[in-house]
Design an enzyme around this catalytic site. Structure first.
Site, PDB file in Angstrom:
ATOM      1  N   ASP A  83      57.523  47.766  41.387  1.00  0.00           N
ATOM      2  CA  ASP A  83      57.071  49.085  41.835  1.00  0.00           C
ATOM      3  C   ASP A  83      57.355  50.164  40.798  1.00  0.00           C
ATOM      4  O   ASP A  83      58.253  50.977  41.009  1.00  0.00           O
ATOM      5  CB  ASP A  83      57.752  49.430  43.163  1.00  0.00           C
ATOM      6  CG  ASP A  83      57.160  50.678  43.800  1.00  0.00           C
ATOM      7  OD1 ASP A  83      56.084  51.113  43.366  1.00  0.00           O
ATOM      8  OD2 ASP A  83      57.774  51.210  44.737  1.00  0.00           O
ATOM      9  N   GLU A  85      58.438  58.879  39.755  1.00  0.00           N
ATOM     10  CA  GLU A  85      59.295  58.442  40.860  1.00  0.00           C
ATOM     11  C   GLU A  85      60.569  57.751  40.372  1.00  0.00           C
ATOM     12  O   GLU A  85      61.669  58.098  40.787  1.00  0.00           O
ATOM     13  CB  GLU A  85      58.510  57.501  41.790  1.00  0.00           C
ATOM     14  CG  GLU A  85      59.355  56.959  42.934  1.00  0.00           C
ATOM     15  CD  GLU A  85      58.549  56.116  43.914  1.00  0.00           C
ATOM     16  OE1 GLU A  85      57.322  55.990  43.736  1.00  0.00           O
ATOM     17  OE2 GLU A  85      59.157  55.579  44.866  1.00  0.00           O
ATOM     18  N   GLU A 130      54.013  48.183  53.739  1.00  0.00           N
ATOM     19  CA  GLU A 130      55.027  49.177  54.105  1.00  0.00           C
ATOM     20  C   GLU A 130      54.673  49.889  55.406  1.00  0.00           C
ATOM     21  O   GLU A 130      54.839  51.106  55.528  1.00  0.00           O
ATOM     22  CB  GLU A 130      55.213  50.188  52.964  1.00  0.00           C
ATOM     23  CG  GLU A 130      55.747  49.528  51.694  1.00  0.00           C
ATOM     24  CD  GLU A 130      55.987  50.496  50.539  1.00  0.00           C
ATOM     25  OE1 GLU A 130      55.382  51.585  50.534  1.00  0.00           O
ATOM     26  OE2 GLU A 130      56.765  50.155  49.629  1.00  0.00           O
TER      27      GLU A 130
END
Lengths: 725, 725
Positions: free
Chosen positions: A413, A441, A334
């Site tokens: 993820d 998240e 990323e």
């Protein structure tokens, strides 16, 4: 029940009431060292609150609790065959290395309150003779031969964990006599990663994926130096078994990079505050450090100057922090720099940093979260789920001993539902750590009640090579342990949602003992946090909290992305529904819904071949449309909307049903929480009430958007005629 | 061609070369006053560059250009009947008040270079006698009786505009003799709204919807005080005819609110810098000002203390800025406070602020952009398109004379294609201003070439009551004029994309004369900006810029949201495609695509009834599926994918075709721009080349996402077999 000042920091699972049983008794603490001092101070504080006494030697009232270091450690006795005793343990709980075992009965009879209140030497000798084996650096034994409860540990950390076990037991620690129960952690390292930034990041803020306010370590570029808060945090972590903290975000920006060099003092200060609680500090570093900090022209891992730079830098780190834990690295991921820039691989990269750490006992946590985040959504042959295995499995055996390859539990993820990452079964010659995400998240961002222990427990018990074989927990225990992204911030409740404290607690406890049942962990947590024993209606309190929390993760799964397909969240912040939000992006997270069907074909036969990354039996189970578990169906297969699940429902009707059910469950949760008004602290009640309103609103959005999306696409009406929009 | 320092600010349409014809001649400037000083300074600067001379009196070389104020103004002569002369004018260009008319030939013969180079008095008398009528405060006449070109104006601003007309004409100003051509602006107020923040807003940044760097007025909470830059900006605006600037964002946050009171000096400084260019400064204010700045308990428009507060505050504003233009207010819109909080309506609110402004000649621009931005997407009976008309039409006649209701050109929000707002035809008793968006929020954000003059021209020429009736331009001209959101920032090219300068230029020119053809405006702009006359291949340069820009708005329309349906952009920042991005949000911007069809039913017969807000013939035209123009079909109707358009194509095939075509056009643009290497300034060429690469990437994304979306939903393949993903 007192009403605390709402600006106070909430005590979480260590309120004064949790120490009542310890603090109202007469205790002897025997041993020396800073962590023994911590133990003494904890008991002293409890006694001040509850009227007991504590001493380290000399006369006093008859002792009821002894916390003592054994002077010597004996070698493990291979002929000792411990047997499982604790109720509710699974049959394989007794295998060697299991966290809690009972030594043979009898030996503890020798423990005798002598001149110091207990004959520690005798207990120690007896423990050894009885085959308890060495307790290890963090293990301890609790024994109650008669009217005195004795905690023995070889090492200081063990004594601290023993104290918190006695706190957890409460009055039960002073019940009928029992032989020694030995506790040892399953995982050597039980670690929390903070994704805290030093500067406020323009997009991610002070804490990346933080849902509990700012950082407890930094604020707007400066160290906060709130020493009481960091100490309180260390105490909470020790009480649930966490022994390592990485202090900063794995995405290491310019300012944060300097924590390794000229801002190292800030890390050392945190280390000083956490050390008394048995917690070692780790640091996320940038692979480009030799360039951005050292001014070198390259960060090539095979470059001699780069090696020297890391060696000198690491030496300086240990000069400041002698028990420094090591580095955490997100490389070639990323946008973070990594060895690929120099034509090297991740073994080259990780070994570069591991070398200088080795003499000091430090480790590198090298994240396996490497994938192409600029994928072309048009290209269905690329599969992000494959990436970690593609990158890392070929490197097995090439990592140094003090490299820990840190693998996210799933191939994507931290979704609400994913299969276990195939990397976990693919690197027998590498120390692996498994990474969880305590910060919510993708699981409601601490606006939603979502008790994650059931999900983690499922993952830890998963057997990658099939039933009866080693589990994910075993791989982690034999390797690098368990790591999780922290959910803590400077919020007065620590975690934004007060009930999200349970996730932090449960993470530590499951890292200590992955076989604990999630409901049992919840009981521990609620006994400590809410002290139901002192409540006006303890049964209602306990039952209601279980009703609200036990199944909350599955409720969340029901009203969000269906059948393991994942994502469908708003891009960027990842909160709330957006079915097509990631469908045409470079992030590799697609569902491929069209008017006929939905799901990702990851089979070897017709798809991306991801199923082939698993060993049998899972390589076959996932490949087979018939065998694939319903909850992962759309992760592995693209199916028509009228495909019939094992449950007997069609895919599209399942989507409608689960989404209506999930919202109904949240409605029930809201009602149940109302019953607890007056039974829990009003500030907690108010905060949770407020969050539940948002959870309900958001769950309804999820229901209606997901249902409307699939209704518009499939044209299939709801079998029960409910509105689909 | 010289290569400017890339850190220099680009001269836009006023490079030194644009002044060659003026600057190489001998000029007399006659008259007094600060704007006449500006005229003199402009010519002086040009002469320094190009070798001419300029004087205000006395002897010198024979004069070739005279710029002179007429001393007296005569009253309008009702018997004067001007006739259209300029080529390319539409038939109705000659109606009274039209911006350019020719007076009767003959009178200009009396102009005579006397002792001062020209007999101004004679010219003045003759102009009046000949029926030219008063030129008005901003009008001017250009006459060339023989070898001298004369610009006459009643007032200073007119002389400034006359100078820029001469600059625009270049050498053509000195050709064959011609009678006086009178120019008067169609719109009294030609205004740019800056959405600049004082503080950097955490989400919107320094300039809301700004795509050209920071603000030229403020940086990070402080005034920039870059006086040269603001002066240069004023010059550019005067040269295209803009005469009013609102300096701050209509979303007025806490710091910006204070510009009205204790930070008023910052506004006064800007006013001082823009005044020499005939530009008056306006200020966006918060309706809650009496509360947030004045400490009052209410901002109720009928409260006496509130009225007094506004009166005193406005008095103080005029003490600082005697020619202050007035207030701009976004009230009860997207979270901004407004009269609804006090049970009052928008007439109450607007009149409250208009009262204190009236004695000073100030106005209130009260935005009609009021809608429910927390709409339930499930509720198809609510229609955001209806909102402005629902709120404002009933208030017609209730606003004070110095209230200008500022109406966005379409009922939604500056989309690439929308119908004209029905409010424009619904308030005959109210002064309306029409609002455009020069900043390319929804039209490529200055990453894409998108010359907007053709779109604005279409809108201005639209006749809300049918052909032959008054146009949108007429309504604006008779009311409050034309307003647009600025596209300027501190970028060296002013507008990020150098070709986006043309939009700013064209806005000013169309506000001056709405009947100008977009291609002619582009010619003006490119003649000034690129000086093709000095180019190695002027024909190629001109032809290529027309090829790139003339149709660029339609190209943009082709590859983005189809058939007037709008949006389909990424939520929040509004750049790039996201077909469902706004579909399930509270913003009221939906397309309702399902497996069978797409579009919003806004008919009276079966939909939201929005078509009924139009007068005939549009109320019928839009209502009728058969009559509705293709380009607005999905704005007004929900149709099946196989619905056949007037073009003969089906809706879904039209979507595929236009998206392939649009991208092909961008590809052609990229090739064409390459041809211009060497023909335009290399820094401009490099910047545009870079943006074109992004435009092409983004256009391909639009094409592929929109096509894939409708292919997956409809199941219809492309008739030409192209890949749809």
């Amino acid at each position: 029940m007192t009403t605390p000042d709402p600006t106070d920091v909430h005590p979480a699972w260590l309120p004064p009431a949790a120490y009542r049983a310890v603090g109202s008794r007469h205790t002897l603490v025997h041993g020396d060292g800073p962590l023994v001092d911590t133990v003494f101070a904890e008991v002293q504080r409890a006694c001040a609150e509850h009227g007991g006494t504590v001493r380290r030697t000399g006369d006093g009232p008859p002792v009821q609790l002894v916390l003592a270091l054994t002077a010597h450690r004996s070698a493990a006795r291979p002929d000792a065959t411990p047997t499982a005793t604790q109720s509710g343990r699974t049959p394989n709980a007794a295998r060697p290395g299991s966290p809690e075992t009972a030594v043979r009965p009898g030996w503890t009879e020798a423990v005798d309150p002598g001149p110091l209140g207990v004959n520690v030497d005798a207990a120690r000798a007896d423990l050894a003779a009885a085959g308890g084996g060495p307790l290890g650096p963090e293990g301890f034994a609790v024994v109650r031969p008669g009217e005195v409860t004795v905690v023995l540990a070889d090492d200081q950390a063990g004594l601290l964990y023993g104290l918190f076990q006695v706190v957890r037991l409460g009055e039960a620690a002073y019940g009928p006599p029992h032989p020694a129960r030995v506790h040892r952690p399953a995982m050597r390292r039980r670690m929390l990663d903070h994704w805290d930034n030093v500067d406020v990041h323009p997009v991610m803020g002070q804490v990346e994926r933080g849902y509990a306010g700012g950082s407890i370590f930094w604020r707007a570029g400066h160290p906060r130096r709130d020493r009481d808060r960091v100490r309180a945090y260390g105490r909470l972590l020790a009480a649930c078994g966490v022994n390592a903290v990485s202090v900063n975000n794995v995405n290491v920006h310019a300012t944060e990079a300097r924590l390794l060099t000229d801002r190292l003092d800030e890390v050392a200060e945190i280390a000083d505050l956490l050390r008394p609680y048995g917690i070692r500090v780790h640091l996320s570093v940038t692979f480009a450090a030799p360039v951005v900090l050292g001014g070198l022209p390259t960060a090539d891992p095979l470059d001699e100057a780069v090696r020297e730079w890391w060696a000198e830098t690491t030496q300086r780190v240990y000069a400041h922090i002698p028990d420094f834990g090591g580095y955490v690295v997100k490389a070639d991921s990323e946008g973070q720099p990594g060895p690929f820039s120099y034509g090297r691989d991740h073994a080259d990269g990780a070994n570069l940093l591991a070398g200088p750490l080795e003499p000091y006992g430090g480790v590198v946590h090298w994240r396996a979260f490497v994938y192409d985040h600029r994928q072309d959504w048009r290209d269905r042959s690329t599969d992000r789920a494959r990436a970690a295995h593609d990158h890392f499995a070929p490197l097995d055996g090439r990592f140094r001993d003090n490299v820990i390859v840190q693998v996210k539990h799933g191939p994507m993820d931290f979704q609400t539902r994913e299969p276990v990452s195939p990397v976990i079964a693919a690197m027998p010659g590498t120390r692996l750590a498994v990474e969880f995400q305590v910060t919510q998240e993708y699981t409601g961002q601490q606006q939603h009640v979502c008790y994650l222990a059931p999900w983690w427990s499922e993952l830890l018990r998963f057997a990658p090579w099939g039933d009866g074989e080693r589990t994910v927990a075993d791989v982690a225990a034999d390797g690098g342990g368990l790591v999780a992204v922290s959910n803590v911030g400077d919020d007065p409740f620590w975690t934004g949602h007060p009930l999200a404290q349970a996730n932090l607690y449960a993470f530590g406890r499951l890292a200590w003992d992955p076989k604990l049942r999630p409901e049992a962990v919840l009981d521990e947590w609620l006994d400590l946090t809410f002290a139901p024993a002192t409540s006006a209606d303890p049964a209602l309190l306990r039952r209601t909290l279980h009703q609200i929390m036990d199944d909350s993760w599955r409720s969340y799964e029901r009203y969000t992305a269906p059948l393991g397909v994942g994502f469908m969240v708003r891009p960027g912040h990842h909160y709330g529904p957006d079915v097509d939000g990631y469908e045409y992006t470079p992030w590799g997270t697609y569902h491929f819904a069209d008017r006929d069907g939905v799901g990702v074909d990851r089979t070897r036969a017709t798809g991306t071949g991801f199923t082939g990354q698993y060993p049998p039996p899972w390589s076959q189970t996932y490949e087979s449309l018939a065998a694939c578990p319903d909850e992962l169906l759309l992760f592995f297969h693209h199916v028509p909307y009228d495909h019939v699940l094992h449950s007997g429902s069609t895919v599209v009707q399942h989507i409608y049903d689960t989404h209506f059910d999930g919202v109904a469950e949240v409605e029930a949760t809201c009602r149940r929480w109302e019953w607890l008004a007056g039974l829990v602290d009003p500030t907690v009640h108010a905060r949770v009430t407020e969050r539940l309103a948002e959870q309900l609103r958001c769950a309804q959005e999820w229901r209606d958007q997901v249902n409307a999306y699939f209704h518009r696409k499939s044209g299939v009406p709801d079998a029960h005629g409910r509105p689909l929009h």
